[in-house]
Design an enzyme around this catalytic site. Structure first.
Site, mmCIF file in Angstrom:
data_model
loop_
_atom_site.group_PDB
_atom_site.id
_atom_site.type_symbol
_atom_site.label_atom_id
_atom_site.label_comp_id
_atom_site.label_asym_id
_atom_site.label_seq_id
_atom_site.Cartn_x
_atom_site.Cartn_y
_atom_site.Cartn_z
ATOM 1 N N CYS A 142 0.839 6.017 -0.881
ATOM 2 C CA CYS A 142 2.029 5.907 -1.735
ATOM 3 C C CYS A 142 2.264 7.302 -2.281
ATOM 4 O O CYS A 142 1.307 7.980 -2.705
ATOM 5 C CB CYS A 142 1.770 4.927 -2.885
ATOM 6 N N CYS A 175 8.857 7.836 0.523
ATOM 7 C CA CYS A 175 8.312 6.627 -0.089
ATOM 8 C C CYS A 175 7.766 5.763 1.041
ATOM 9 O O CYS A 175 8.517 5.407 1.960
ATOM 10 C CB CYS A 175 9.445 5.905 -0.821
HETATM 11 N N1 DGL Z 1 6.356 6.014 -4.039
HETATM 12 C C1 DGL Z 1 6.333 4.800 -3.391
HETATM 13 C C2 DGL Z 1 5.577 4.714 -2.104
HETATM 14 O O1 DGL Z 1 5.330 5.728 -1.495
HETATM 15 C C3 DGL Z 1 6.710 3.515 -4.006
HETATM 16 C C4 DGL Z 1 6.102 3.120 -5.275
HETATM 17 C C5 DGL Z 1 6.762 1.892 -5.831
HETATM 18 O O2 DGL Z 1 7.916 2.013 -6.212
HETATM 19 O O3 DGL Z 1 6.132 0.840 -5.854
HETATM 20 O O4 DGL Z 1 5.239 3.661 -1.658
#
Ligand code: DGL
Length: 276
Positions: free
Chosen positions: A195, A69
């Protein structure tokens, strides 16, 4: 065992790449979807979630943890690295003495390869608000994108689309268009997916881009393959590749139905579904 976590199903886009390089490992995946999205949450909140998930994964037997993430990496990785990566009693207790320290592998928007690839000299970055405002991202941009123009946009509504399993179709296209159009209008020909949820929208992003700028090919960059390579190298160095046979355990802090569906779809790409 490799631990992977994200605010939701996004980290599966990283797991997909890791599994290609480490097909015989055991995995534990944690989707923190009861607290998703992380994008607008405070740094302190995300650090707290990262600590709790790390403790859980260590207790379950993780030897290394992938913070799959970008938002959690930007907010929390330096704190959890310093708390868990030095020999301490807390880690020894959680791992019954298995570990002196635990390594964390994080995500970073792939600005460097994008800067090398762009032909218009404009790179577009799609990420969450948390990632875009973090010092970590600004440092990366400062170091690797001096000679190009970088334009950014929050992928507004993208995480929600992926969490609800709606990655294609009219609704997905119109939501993607809102955030992608300003980047393409600014001349971006290379789009960094900052993301881990966004790679699940790649098909829609490509479709919308070729509709908006039919005469200019758009390159989409997902950092997951590079992260998988880095993980593989670190695990080799630490001698923790076990080759005990593939297994994936899924956990979610909220409803786990989309997680199960998406993980199953990934596993069908090449592995027997009974491993689920
Ligand atoms: N998958 C996430 C990232 O890579 C976070 C998305 C979220 O929860 O806002 O930033």
């Amino acid at each position: 065992m490799i631990g992977i976590f994200d605010s939701g199903v996004g980290g599966l886009s990283v797991f997909r790449e890791i599994r290609k390089l480490l097909p015989q490992e055991r995995y534990i995946y944690f989707s923190d979807n009861a607290h998703c999205p992380y994008g607008e949450k405070s740094r302190e909140y995300i650090i707290d979630r990262a600590r709790q998930i790390t403790d859980f994964m260590l207790k379950e037997g993780a030897d290394i943890i992938v913070v799959a993430c970008n938002t959690a990496t930007a907010a929390a990785i330096s704190t959890i690295r310093s708390e868990y990566s030095t020999p301490n009693d807390h880690v020894r207790r959680l791992t019954s003495g298995r570990h002196e320290s635990v390594s964390f592998i994080g995500m970073e928007p792939a600005v460097k390869p994008a800067a090398a690839l762009t032909r218009t000299g404009v790179v577009g970055v799609l990420a969450t608000a948390g990632t875009l405002k973090a010092d970590k991202y600004r440092d990366t941009k400062g170091r690797h994108a001096e000679d190009v123009q970088v334009v950014e946009h929050i992928g507004q509504g993208f995480v929600e689309l992926v969490e609800s399993g709606q990655t294609t179709g009219q609704k997905a296209e119109s939501i993607v268009m809102e955030s992608l159009e300003p980047l393409l209008d600014a001349g971006a020909d290379t789009i960094v997916l900052g993301c881990t949820h966004y790679p699940f929208l790649s098909e829609t992003i490509s479709k919308v881009a070729s509709c908006l700028v039919p005469d200019r090919p758009t390159t989409i960059i997902d950092p997951a393959p590079a992260v998988a390579k880095h993980l593989h190298k670190v695990m080799q160095e630490q001698n923790i590749i076990k080759r005990e046979g593939f297994a994936l355990t899924l956990h979610a802090s909220g409803d786990d139905s989309v997680l199960k569906q998406m993980a199953e779809a990934l596993l069908y790409e090449g592995l027997p579904p009974e491993s689920l």
